[in-house]
Design an enzyme around this catalytic site. Structure first.
Site, PDB file in Angstrom:
ATOM      1  N   GLU A  57       0.874  -1.182   0.000  1.00 62.53           N
ATOM      2  CA  GLU A  57       0.000   0.000   0.000  1.00 62.53           C
ATOM      3  C   GLU A  57       0.901   1.217   0.000  1.00 62.53           C
ATOM      4  O   GLU A  57       1.570   1.413  -1.004  1.00 62.53           O
ATOM      5  CB  GLU A  57      -1.039  -0.065   1.122  1.00 62.53           C
ATOM      6  CG  GLU A  57      -0.602  -0.781   2.379  1.00 62.53           C
ATOM      7  CD  GLU A  57      -1.766  -1.309   3.205  1.00 62.53           C
ATOM      8  OE1 GLU A  57      -2.908  -1.369   2.727  1.00 62.53           O
ATOM      9  OE2 GLU A  57      -1.528  -1.645   4.379  1.00 62.53           O
ATOM     10  N   GLU A  68       4.115   5.638  11.398  1.00 62.78           N
ATOM     11  CA  GLU A  68       2.696   5.456  11.721  1.00 62.78           C
ATOM     12  C   GLU A  68       2.516   4.285  12.703  1.00 62.78           C
ATOM     13  O   GLU A  68       1.863   4.423  13.736  1.00 62.78           O
ATOM     14  CB  GLU A  68       1.935   5.180  10.421  1.00 62.78           C
ATOM     15  CG  GLU A  68       0.470   4.860  10.580  1.00 62.78           C
ATOM     16  CD  GLU A  68      -0.137   4.530   9.214  1.00 62.78           C
ATOM     17  OE1 GLU A  68      -0.676   5.450   8.592  1.00 62.78           O
ATOM     18  OE2 GLU A  68      -0.051   3.361   8.761  1.00 62.78           O
ATOM     19  N   ASP A 246       2.032  13.471  10.504  1.00 65.93           N
ATOM     20  CA  ASP A 246       0.864  12.980  11.259  1.00 65.93           C
ATOM     21  C   ASP A 246       1.275  11.942  12.289  1.00 65.93           C
ATOM     22  O   ASP A 246       0.672  11.850  13.354  1.00 65.93           O
ATOM     23  CB  ASP A 246      -0.209  12.418  10.321  1.00 65.93           C
ATOM     24  CG  ASP A 246       0.244  11.161   9.587  1.00 65.93           C
ATOM     25  OD1 ASP A 246       1.433  11.059   9.247  1.00 65.93           O
ATOM     26  OD2 ASP A 246      -0.610  10.283   9.358  1.00 65.93           O
ATOM     27  N   TRP A 321       2.524  17.898   4.841  1.00 65.50           N
ATOM     28  CA  TRP A 321       2.543  16.477   4.476  1.00 65.50           C
ATOM     29  C   TRP A 321       3.899  15.829   4.747  1.00 65.50           C
ATOM     30  O   TRP A 321       4.033  14.607   4.778  1.00 65.50           O
ATOM     31  CB  TRP A 321       2.198  16.351   2.991  1.00 65.50           C
ATOM     32  CG  TRP A 321       1.942  14.964   2.530  1.00 65.50           C
ATOM     33  CD1 TRP A 321       2.777  14.181   1.773  1.00 65.50           C
ATOM     34  CD2 TRP A 321       0.775  14.171   2.773  1.00 65.50           C
ATOM     35  NE1 TRP A 321       2.191  12.954   1.537  1.00 65.50           N
ATOM     36  CE2 TRP A 321       0.962  12.921   2.140  1.00 65.50           C
ATOM     37  CE3 TRP A 321      -0.419  14.396   3.468  1.00 65.50           C
ATOM     38  CZ2 TRP A 321       0.010  11.900   2.175  1.00 65.50           C
ATOM     39  CZ3 TRP A 321      -1.373  13.378   3.504  1.00 65.50           C
ATOM     40  CH2 TRP A 321      -1.145  12.154   2.864  1.00 65.50           C
TER      41      TRP A 321
END
Ligand SMILES: *[C@@H]1O[C@H](CO)[C@@H](O)[C@H](O)[C@H]1NC(C)=O
Ligand SMILES: *[C@@H]1O[C@H](CO)[C@@H](O)[C@H](O)[C@H]1NC(C)=O
Ligand SMILES: *[C@@H]1O[C@H](CO)[C@@H](O)[C@H](O)[C@H]1NC(C)=O
Ligand SMILES: *[C@@H]1O[C@H](CO)[C@@H](O)[C@H](O)[C@H]1NC(C)=O
Length: 640
Positions: A57, A68, A246, A321
């Protein structure tokens, strides 16, 4: 002795079961994830991206890991503390993260040679297979001044950066052996090994990437390693890292909850050191607040005309980003560079992390300007959600200071209603697939907004959430106890008239769990019974329909392109540590021959030979953690 007294003494997971069904479910899922025979962690305790190895992915192999996954691991252990009062695991998860995915000093040499008045030479980025942004133009275009460097060096007495590199090859399957503190020790290293994949702009999917070591001393790849493959300016042995902001923000958010729960348990002292590391991460995370080349924010058109910024006029204060840093390996003629990101997606925003860094004791960053920066960031993030909210309630893409990654002039309708002079885009960071097509970004980000509302009671935020929750209530349906919710979204119009259309519905476990969590925090503060009921129904459905021996999953049919040809310039030849050849005939799988030994390879081969598209039931670390956290949050908020 009755159970209550035993529990008071033992404070074990055994006791939680007696109190709350949903906390118990958290623990059951938690225990599955920690059972060594289930394969979620490497022998060193690093969380894999997924239990399964054959999965492509945004990362291209299941036993890679990402910042993440590390951030989810920290959050999982934070909540474990909240439920069992044992915070040692939270500290441990942070240590694992720090040790294996934050580059150590030896892995980022020559950062002291960085010139903060010239962070990096401007190079046109943009569409595949064009040049990598670091190939500078001649004559040079103006770039701005990095306003963080000096105060960070002063505060921490180092020119190194404390941030997670986004990707590592946990089992060293590529064989670079690029372990922390080392450069390309080769296939005999046990891993983890720092790698990069994406390099060629917004149309580069994982299937088109050419993985490379973060430290490139020309041992593998072509004559000059991998750099000249992407027209990078570096023609000397070099290193570079990429941050996915993030994830760093999620780790900070997890630390915030650990702080709250440890305070309630009278155990704050046990996690103080980790909280101070979270604040340090927040200090450096500000590197994603700026235009890519620290140029002026707002109406920044034409690389030659848009000036470099000084002070904070290059700051958009949003969670961009990306940010990246790199340099030479050798000291002689050495150099070092940094770039930020003028593109911000709503899905990366984290008002909870910003709130924590401003307000939480032991979490306020040490650098003098950090709290002020995070205050502006919090305000700007909340404003962004409002700006991007569609008529239906879902949030559209993001904003961009650097059109097409070349400071081009955007279309008139885009320039009609700007966000602090930045431009709306519904696919701000990638086109293939468009970066706001995936529904999961909605609950991921809104969950943070809902937590922020739960903590602060901010009425303005409640209004935004009311609309989003209304959309979810309308778009989620049940047949029996099986749910259908949006999975693929499409967008029309520009702010303030954006419309969201649901293209496909689905039943992915992680997004459903994150939705349940967002609804739970919202309902706990607002008292909205409908939202609470939907959260409970989703959780019960996941529990009853999707559990298997090692977690919670649903069968899916990914869009796989193992035969995808990979762009390599004619005549360029290189080699991977295992002997795989990189040349203009390369395909996704030809430069990843290890996949042909994967236990699931048969399914892919059959498909490539004309058979049916294969189906998989994956156990992604983030999916599984999202599920655990949703149960835990519901249990903690409602004590049911
Ligand atoms: C740093 O960059 C500035 C701006 O481009 C330049 O004037 C200066 O000479 C550079 N300093 C060094 C040591 O290279
Ligand atoms: C700063 O770092 C240098 C080099 O690592 C070290 O020698 C020095 O003692 C440090 N200073 C302080 C105040 O910690
Ligand atoms: C690329 O390398 C492979 C494997 O060595 C070889 O079979 C193929 O002919 C090469 N292609 C080109 C264009 O050189
Ligand atoms: C894809 O790969 C398979 C198996 O390696 C091969 O048989 C097939 O011809 C390839 N298809 C295309 C379109 O290249």
């Amino acid at each position: 002795m009755n159970l209550k007294i035993i529990c008071a003494i033992l404070a074990t997971s055994l006791c939680v079961s007696a109190e709350s069904v949903y906390k118990q479910r958290f623990l059951e899922q938690y225990n599955k994830m920690h059972d060594p025979s289930n394969g979620y962690f490497s022998p060193k305790g690093i969380p894999y991206h997924a239990v399964e190895t054959l999965i492509v992915e945004s990362s291209d192999y299941g036993h890679e890991t990402t910042s993440e996954a590390h951030s989810y691991y920290i959050w999982l252990e934070s909540m474990y503390g909240g439920i069992t009062n044992d915070f040692s695991k939270f500290n441990e998860a942070w240590e694992i993260m720090e040790k294996y995915i934050i580059p150590v000093h030896e892995s980022q040499p020559n950062t002291d040679l960085y010139n903060h008045s010239h962070p990096a030479g401007y190079g046109p980025g943009g569409d595949y297979p064009s040049d990598y942004p670091m190939a500078p133009v001649n004559p040079p275009a103006p770039v701005g001044i990095d306003p963080l460097y000096e105060e960070l060096v002063e505060t921490y007495n180092t020119s190194d950066i404390y941030a997670m590199h986004w990707l590592t090859d946990v089992d060293n399957i590529y064989g670079f052996g690029n372990s922390p503190g080392n450069c390309q020790l080769g296939p005999s290293e046990p891993g983890p090994s720092f790698i990069n994949t994406y390099q060629r702009g917004p149309r580069e999917t994982a299937f088109k990437t050419i993985p490379q070591p973060t430290c490139d001393n020309f041992k593998y790849g072509g004559k000059m390693g991998f750099g000249d493959l992407f027209s990078i300016g570096d023609h000397a042995p070099n290193w570079k890292y990429s941050v996915a902001p993030d994830a760093d923000a999620r780790a900070i958010q997890a630390a915030f909850w650990a702080s709250r729960w440890a305070t309630a348990a009278g155990k704050l002292d046990q996690i103080k050191d980790t909280l101070s590391k979270a604040s340090k991460l927040g200090d450096y995370l500000r590197y994603c607040f700026f235009d890519k080349y620290f140029k002026r924010i707002g109406n920044c058109i034409d690389p030659y005309k848009c000036p470099g910024g000084t002070g904070r006029d290059s700051a958009h204060y949003l969670l961009g980003w990306f940010f990246g840093w790199g340099g030479s390996i050798a000291k002689e003629y050495g150099y070092s560079w940094r770039i930020s990101e003028g593109v911000a997606h709503f899905g990366y925003q984290n008002p909870m992390a910003a709130y924590a860094l401003i307000n939480e004791p032991h979490m306020t960053p040490k650098a003098p300007s950090a709290v002020g920066d995070w205050e502006k960031s919090l305000e700007r993030q909340l404003e962004l959600y409002e700006y991007l909210q569609s008529k239906e309630g879902a949030f559209a893409g993001g904003v961009n200071n650097n059109w097409n990654d070349r400071y081009e002039d955007p279309p008139e309708e885009i320039k009609a209603n700007t966000f602090h002079g930045m431009w709306y885009s519904w696919e701000p960071v990638s086109y293939d697939p468009p970066s706001n097509q995936w529904f999961g970004m909605q609950p991921w980000s809104t969950d943070r907004l809902a937590q922020y509302y739960y903590v602060t009671g901010d009425e303005k935020v409640k209004k935004v959430l009311d609309k989003w929750v209304g959309w979810i209530l309308k778009e989620t349906t049940f047949s029996g106890n099986s749910f259908q919710m949006p999975s693929t979204l499409d967008w029309e119009g520009v702010p303030p008239n954006v419309h969201c259309k649901v293209v496909y519905y689905g039943n992915g476990v992680g997004p459903a769990a994150a939705t349940a969590r967002a609804l739970s925090y919202y309902a706990a503060k607002s008292g909205n019974q409908e939202a609470k009921n939907l959260a409970k129904k989703l959780l019960d459905s996941l529990w009853e329909n999707n559990r298997d021996e090692i977690g919670v999953t649903v069968e899916e049919q990914p869009d796989y392109h193992f035969n995808q040809s990979v762009y390599v310039p004619e005549g360029w030849t290189g080699v991977y540590p295992n002997g795989d050849v990189i040349n203009s005939s390369a395909t996704f799988v030809s430069i990843r021959s290890f996949y042909k030994k994967d236990p699931q390879w048969g399914k892919i081969e059959e498909y490539l030979n004309g058979g049916p598209a294969p189906k998989f039931s994956y156990h992604r670390f983030w999916d599984q953690t999202d599920v655990a956290l949703a149960f835990g949050a519901y249990g903690l908020l409602f004590n049911e």
